[in-house]
Design a protein around this motif. Structure first.
Motif, PDB file in Angstrom:
ATOM      1  N   HIS A 215       0.824  -1.213   0.000  1.00  0.00           N
ATOM      2  CA  HIS A 215       0.000   0.000   0.000  1.00  0.00           C
ATOM      3  C   HIS A 215       0.864   1.272   0.000  1.00  0.00           C
ATOM      4  O   HIS A 215       0.541   2.264  -0.675  1.00  0.00           O
ATOM      5  CB  HIS A 215      -0.893  -0.042   1.241  1.00  0.00           C
ATOM      6  CG  HIS A 215      -1.835   1.087   1.384  1.00  0.00           C
ATOM      7  ND1 HIS A 215      -3.045   1.137   0.739  1.00  0.00           N
ATOM      8  CD2 HIS A 215      -1.751   2.241   2.105  1.00  0.00           C
ATOM      9  CE1 HIS A 215      -3.670   2.262   1.058  1.00  0.00           C
ATOM     10  NE2 HIS A 215      -2.904   2.950   1.881  1.00  0.00           N
TER      11      HIS A 215
ATOM     12  N   HIS B  71       1.005   4.595  -2.542  1.00  0.00           N
ATOM     13  CA  HIS B  71       1.015   6.043  -2.261  1.00  0.00           C
ATOM     14  C   HIS B  71       2.286   6.690  -2.828  1.00  0.00           C
ATOM     15  O   HIS B  71       2.224   7.719  -3.497  1.00  0.00           O
ATOM     16  CB  HIS B  71       0.969   6.292  -0.749  1.00  0.00           C
ATOM     17  CG  HIS B  71      -0.414   6.188  -0.154  1.00  0.00           C
ATOM     18  ND1 HIS B  71      -1.487   6.894  -0.642  1.00  0.00           N
ATOM     19  CD2 HIS B  71      -0.885   5.484   0.900  1.00  0.00           C
ATOM     20  CE1 HIS B  71      -2.569   6.621   0.088  1.00  0.00           C
ATOM     21  NE2 HIS B  71      -2.231   5.762   1.019  1.00  0.00           N
TER      22      HIS B  71
ATOM     23  N   SER C   3       0.195   9.825   5.458  1.00  0.00           N
ATOM     24  CA  SER C   3      -1.136   9.214   5.470  1.00  0.00           C
ATOM     25  C   SER C   3      -1.635   9.117   6.907  1.00  0.00           C
ATOM     26  O   SER C   3      -1.064   9.719   7.821  1.00  0.00           O
ATOM     27  CB  SER C   3      -1.063   7.841   4.816  1.00  0.00           C
ATOM     28  OG  SER C   3      -0.333   6.969   5.638  1.00  0.00           O
TER      29      SER C   3
ATOM     30  N   ASP D  75      -6.970   6.797  -0.073  1.00  0.00           N
ATOM     31  CA  ASP D  75      -6.890   5.413  -0.542  1.00  0.00           C
ATOM     32  C   ASP D  75      -7.708   5.157  -1.810  1.00  0.00           C
ATOM     33  O   ASP D  75      -8.872   5.530  -1.898  1.00  0.00           O
ATOM     34  CB  ASP D  75      -7.322   4.469   0.579  1.00  0.00           C
ATOM     35  CG  ASP D  75      -6.285   4.437   1.685  1.00  0.00           C
ATOM     36  OD1 ASP D  75      -5.169   4.963   1.460  1.00  0.00           O
ATOM     37  OD2 ASP D  75      -6.579   3.911   2.762  1.00  0.00           O
TER      38      ASP D  75
HETATM   39 ZN    ZN Z   1      -3.417   4.901   2.439  1.00  0.00          ZN
END
Ligand code: ZN
Ligand code: KG4
Length: 336
Positions: A111, A115, A136, A301
């Motif tokens: 993940h 980003h 984040s 997200d």
């Molecule tokens: Zn995220």
């Protein structure tokens, strides 16, 4: 390779389809925010159950939008971590099942790499060396991105992540979850100089961050307010936000100077913040820095960033076995 990716690391059920050239054909997101708001944060089991409910409609919508069928997909991908274990398993198992049924390869994606590389999505020049700030809800990372798969972690938060600080301070100020967008909105009507909040670790030689002192400073200020909270809230939000923005920009630009890196990227949910985007743009212009920030739709997200990384990994022959587990604590590491 036409790529379908699924992202379910937290409270968004997201499916995206990218075409051969990396253009976004569909990027669907079903948010669960309203469901978790009542609890003041994300409840892991509620998140998993909702991913299960939303998965099929979101998948169908993405395929319709892309005017594609499962048979057109060459590559399936899903987020493997970091995130909530139960939530990750829903997206992962779905993508792996589809890959198996269609006889197509599968790629597991970190993940954070999603980003990190999101500012390059759609850029024909692709991934370039840069100093990357990833901000984040769970992470605040300063990375020297030397090439795709070659990441050197230079600094990170010692306590709260930047987004976490936004969410916690918003809660103190009586604002709903998630607090980042609420503070962003309230701050529009406030004076960023009304309260002099600390800029932690700004004078330190390292590239780490700390936001817990700032959070405590807001708490002390709240104890001593001479007017009702509602009247002071815009100024409190603007001043808190300014302190976070100031530290994030100063430390990122300092690292870019030290490394002689002319390009800076900013990504993650907090990079949606209007003041951060505006102040970074001003600073970059003054200092001759080439700044890349993903469009707001790609900062929080989404599955498009996961599909993008999956395509890059596939191009480098980095496919994943269907037996591979999810990892809630997955870290960002170099792939070579
Ligand atoms: Zn995220
Ligand atoms: O990247 P993201 O969607 O999820 C994680 O991977 O954590 O980031 C979510 C975080 C939350 O803490 C949220 O409050 C923050 O990003 N955020 C913002 C804004 N929009 C989202 N923070 C400040 N200003 C915003 N406009």
């Amino acid at each position: 390779m036409t790529t379908l990716a699924i992202e379910t690391s937290c409270d968004e059920t997201a499916v995206a389809i990218l075409d051969d050239g990396g253009d976004i054909l569909a990027s669907e997101i079903a948010t669960q925010i309203d469901l978790h708001r009542a609890y003041g944060g994300v409840v892991p089991e509620v998140a998993s159950r909702n991913h299960l409910l939303k998965m099929r409609p979101v998948l169908t919508k993405a395929l319709e939008k892309a005017e594609a069928s499962l048979a057109n997909i060459d590559l399936f991908a899903a987020t493997a971590g970091p995130g909530l274990a139960g939530a990750l398993l829903i997206g992962n198992t779905t993508a792996k099942s589809l890959a198996l049924a269609q006889g197509k390869p599968f790629v597991a994606v970190n993940h954070l790499e999603g980003h990190l590389l999101s500012p390059f999505l759609g850029d024909p020049r692709g991934v370039r060396p840069s100093v990357a700030l990833v901000v984040s809800g769970g992470h605040t990372l300063l990375i020297h991105l030397r090439a795709f798969g070659d990441y050197h972690l230079c600094g990170q938060t010692r306590d709260d992540a930047a987004g976490e600080a936004f969410d916690k301070v918003a809660k103190m100020l009586g604002l709903p979850y998630p607090g980042g967008p609420e503070i962003d909105r309230e701050a529009q009507a406030g004076d960023p100089r009304a309260y002099d909040f600390p800029r932690s670790m700004l004078s330190h030689g390292n590239h780490d961050f700390s936001f817990s002192g700032l959070k405590t400073a807001v708490l002390y200020t709240l104890d001593k307010l001479d007017r009702p909270l509602e009247d002071c809230r815009p100024d409190l939000c603007a001043s808190f936000q300014e302190a976070v923005v100031d530290v994030l920009i100063t430390k990122t630009v300092r690292l870019a100077r030290e490394l002689g890196e002319p390009c800076v990227t900013v990504s993650g949910g907090v990079s949606c913040n209007r003041r951060l985007r505006e102040a970074f743009q001003d600073r970059a212009q003054r200092e001759g820095i080439h700044l890349l920030i993903a469009p707001p739709s790609l900062t929080t997200d989404n599955a498009a960033m996961i599909a993008y990384v999956a395509q890059l990994k596939a191009a480098h022959g980095q496919f994943s076995p269907l037996e591979e587990d999810v990892d809630p604590n997955l870290r960002l590491s170099s792939s070579h």
